[in-house]
Design an enzyme around this catalytic site. Structure first.
Site, PDB file in Angstrom:
ATOM      1  N   SER A  17       0.912  -1.003   0.168  1.00 28.51           N
ATOM      2  CA  SER A  17      -0.385  -0.376  -0.138  1.00 28.51           C
ATOM      3  C   SER A  17       0.699   1.046   0.327  1.00 28.51           C
ATOM      4  O   SER A  17       0.232   2.237  -0.419  1.00 28.51           O
ATOM      5  CB  SER A  17      -0.949   0.396   1.563  1.00 28.51           C
ATOM      6  N   CYS A  80       2.687  -6.996   2.665  1.00 28.02           N
ATOM      7  CA  CYS A  80       1.003  -6.106   3.491  1.00 28.02           C
ATOM      8  C   CYS A  80       0.846  -6.819   3.721  1.00 28.02           C
ATOM      9  O   CYS A  80      -0.149  -7.344   3.789  1.00 28.02           O
ATOM     10  CB  CYS A  80       0.431  -5.212   2.446  1.00 28.02           C
ATOM     11  N   ASN A  81       0.539  -6.786   5.408  1.00 29.98           N
ATOM     12  CA  ASN A  81       0.251  -7.708   6.464  1.00 29.98           C
ATOM     13  C   ASN A  81      -1.417  -7.825   6.770  1.00 29.98           C
ATOM     14  O   ASN A  81      -1.470  -8.488   6.363  1.00 29.98           O
ATOM     15  CB  ASN A  81       0.675  -7.534   8.083  1.00 29.98           C
ATOM     16  N   THR A  82      -1.534  -6.138   6.540  1.00 32.58           N
ATOM     17  CA  THR A  82      -3.420  -6.138   6.094  1.00 32.58           C
ATOM     18  C   THR A  82      -3.772  -6.324   4.950  1.00 32.58           C
ATOM     19  O   THR A  82      -4.597  -7.355   5.262  1.00 32.58           O
ATOM     20  CB  THR A  82      -3.850  -4.519   6.979  1.00 32.58           C
ATOM     21  N   CYS A 195       3.961  -5.267  10.074  1.00 28.32           N
ATOM     22  CA  CYS A 195       3.455  -4.039   9.674  1.00 28.32           C
ATOM     23  C   CYS A 195       4.885  -4.277   8.691  1.00 28.32           C
ATOM     24  O   CYS A 195       6.077  -3.849   9.501  1.00 28.32           O
ATOM     25  CB  CYS A 195       2.895  -3.534  10.103  1.00 28.32           C
ATOM     26  N   THR A 196       4.977  -3.970   7.699  1.00 31.14           N
ATOM     27  CA  THR A 196       6.485  -4.313   6.614  1.00 31.14           C
ATOM     28  C   THR A 196       6.600  -2.557   6.899  1.00 31.14           C
ATOM     29  O   THR A 196       7.829  -2.439   6.650  1.00 31.14           O
ATOM     30  CB  THR A 196       6.277  -4.365   5.122  1.00 31.14           C
ATOM     31  N   HIS A 197       6.357  -1.810   6.871  1.00 25.35           N
ATOM     32  CA  HIS A 197       6.795  -0.565   7.432  1.00 25.35           C
ATOM     33  C   HIS A 197       7.115  -0.330   8.666  1.00 25.35           C
ATOM     34  O   HIS A 197       8.518   0.537   8.535  1.00 25.35           O
ATOM     35  CB  HIS A 197       5.672   0.786   7.198  1.00 25.35           C
TER      36      HIS A 197
END
Length: 275
Positions: A17, A80-82, A195-197
């Site tokens: 995202s 993206c985990n979500t 979360c990859t962020h």
């Protein structure tokens, strides 16, 4: 049709995202010098956690249809985990011959490594709320006390930092503080970055921690999964930066362009379908 992926110059699409997927892109690029990689950030709809489940599924599947038709990848990484907790099944149903690698909270390795048996899953509110996350805890961490922390701000702070904007230590510390739990002599010793962020802030997370913990990043495991699906690497591809496509369009800040170049990426204008 995974066997087709073993030919040289495999095409890999890394999708997120926003900028978090860059933490996944880097180890894949390092391990697949034979591959042509493209990074796509759907920042026009960032953050995905703000979308209703159905809206997120419709957005990702429809965008992926056009990305697959245009880029013709041999493998897609949903970094993206979500998104992974919701859209992997619909994507695999829509593209049965295209391998998708998802990103899920690294609860199993954290539980295995924990000595205190106090672990934290630091994620977005959407990932924390998913039944999928709780199923992983039930399957792999029944002997641990697991604290779920849904940070609504940390992904955005990571984006700001990578774009060269000022981010206060106090703001980061406030987001991670609930993840540090004490039970008598025991303390949280493993924090899953779900979360990859979040690994974009790895150095600051460590510096702002009230005590040392292991921050568990899923990116190396994702890169290993890509290798397993693609098979042995072929000849090294021609030199040159990979394209990074942002669906919002516009100009990338200078700090972001420099960060992209350090990762082997160059900012690319989005196709009209992506907006």
């Amino acid at each position: 049709m995974i066997a087709d992926c073993t030919t040289p110059d495999s095409r890999i699409l890394v999708f997120d995202s926003g900028l978090g997927g860059l933490t996944v892109f880097a180890p894949i690029l390092a391990g697949r010098p034979d591959a042509d990689l493209t990074y796509v950030a759907d920042d026009a709809f960032f953050p995905y956690g703000a979308l209703a489940d159905r809206a997120l599924i419709v957005r990702v599947v429809s965008l992926m249809e056009e990305l697959v038709a245009t880029l013709r990848p041999d493998l897609v990484v949903i970094a993206c985990n979500t998104a992974s907790t919701l859209v992997l099944a619909p994507l695999r149903e829509r593209f049965p011959d295209l391998p998708f690698v998802g990103t899920v909270p690294a609860i199993k390795p954290a539980a295995l490594a924990s000595r205190s048996k106090l672990i934290t899953v630091l994620a977005t509110p959407g990932t924390v709320a998913r039944d999928y996350t709780r199923a992983l805890i039930h399957e792999f961490a029944v002997d641990c006390e697991v604290t779920l922390v849904g940070s609504a701000r940390l992904a955005g702070l990571a984006e700001q930092a990578l774009r060269g904007e000022a981010v206060l230590d106090a703001d980061i510390a406030e987001e991670i503080a609930p993840g540090f739990v004490e039970r008598g002599a025991r303390r949280t010793d493993q924090i899953v970055l779900a979360c990859t962020h979040f690994p974009l802030l790895a150095e600051r997370l460590a510096a702002l921690s009230p005590w040392p913990v292991a921050f568990v990043d899923p990116a190396p495991a994702i890169a290993r999964r890509v290798d397993a699906l693609l098979g042995p690497a072929g000849p090294v591809r021609k030199a040159g930066a990979s394209p990074a496509i942002f669906t919002r369009g516009g100009e990338a800040p200078a700090a972001l362009q420099k960060a992209l170049l350090r990762l082997g990426l160059t900012f690319s204008s989005p196709p009209t379908f992506a907006r």
